[in-house]
Scaffold this motif. Sequence first.
Motif, PDB file in Angstrom:
ATOM      1  N   PRO A  31      24.234  37.609 107.950  1.00 48.11           N
ATOM      2  CA  PRO A  31      25.517  36.643 107.247  1.00 48.11           C
ATOM      3  C   PRO A  31      26.593  37.380 107.749  1.00 48.11           C
ATOM      4  N   SER A  84      21.508  37.437  97.662  1.00 46.32           N
ATOM      5  CA  SER A  84      20.658  38.610  98.057  1.00 46.32           C
ATOM      6  C   SER A  84      19.985  40.145  97.561  1.00 46.32           C
ATOM      7  N   ARG A 110      24.788  33.363  99.074  1.00 46.10           N
ATOM      8  CA  ARG A 110      24.454  33.461  99.460  1.00 46.10           C
ATOM      9  C   ARG A 110      24.190  31.525  99.978  1.00 46.10           C
ATOM     10  N   HIS A 144      24.587  30.801 107.834  1.00 45.50           N
ATOM     11  CA  HIS A 144      24.362  31.913 106.774  1.00 45.50           C
ATOM     12  C   HIS A 144      25.684  32.574 106.612  1.00 45.50           C
ATOM     13  N   ARG A 162      28.251  34.629 103.036  1.00 48.04           N
ATOM     14  CA  ARG A 162      28.585  35.240 102.268  1.00 48.04           C
ATOM     15  C   ARG A 162      29.122  34.252 101.845  1.00 48.04           C
TER      16      ARG A 162
END
Length: 334
Positions: free
Chosen positions: A19, A104, A110, A122, A124
Amino acid sequence: MSATSPAPEHTARELPAEPIDAVVIGGGAAGLNGALMLARSRRSVVVIDSGTPRNAPAEGVHGLLGHDGVPPSELLERGRAEVRGYGGSVRTGEVIKAAPADPSADGDPRFTVTLADGTTLHARRLLVATGLRDVLPDIPGLAEHWGHSVVHCPYCHGWEVRDEPIGVIATGPASVHQALLFRQLTDDLVYFTRGTTLDDDTRARFAARGIRVVDDAVDQVVAEDDGGIAGVRLADGQLVARRVLSVATTMLARTDGLEDLGLPMQDLPLGMGRHVVTGMAGTTEVPGVWVAGNATEASAQVGASAAAGAMAGAHINADLVTADTTAALAQTPR
């Protein structure tokens, strides 16, 4: 000037491993400065730039210390180069959907970001720096001159139109304040009420400042042969000669494709539009999502938007530092 053309699109091979620490949606001053702060903090960051900045029609950026008068396209190109110089990625594209994804294992947020070309990223964290859309009143001939002979901000364009015959096209209560600001720049100012309310006290204040009030209905904006405007045609056929028009637009935060994020929205005062509600450094009620620039602060000029982006970028990095430390601690034998 036509809309800014972003630098060539990065390919998927040039995107960082997922990510991604932060995806920035919007490649204007706020988004790029946020990305710059993140990239300088050694964060993986991708900026998605649709190439449609709000100030594209303007000839220059004004009121920005050290860069006064620089063309918007040049300023953004410098910014893209700086972000890339620190390892950040700037990609041309349109976000059609940004949404929360499963966190996560340790609860870190996410998100998935889907582009019009089918690419899915993708991330964070998200920094939303999409800016806003200016909605002009529906007056024939007005929109064609937007950003040139039709302006809205005395700080962005005022010096350039000083001493010209200026007309203020009223759209609501905010137009009264706008008229007084533009009166600072010219002795020849006409206020077209267009059916909006103007109380006796305001009329007296306008009269004291030599502002002429026209209550007749506005029919159209008449073009001049030189490409500018000749004036405002009233419903009775009279032409009120003007070279510049000022209008307070309805300012709507750009949120297309962001609906699934559930960002908190709020109407601006005096019917001026709608924006995203944020807290300190652009934080929102949605964990992992920050907003900076005109999407949350409609009146911010380029400098203020860039500063807000920088603050949000630093805040995002600090949040990631905390998350990384928590994750490392959880994996440390005790």
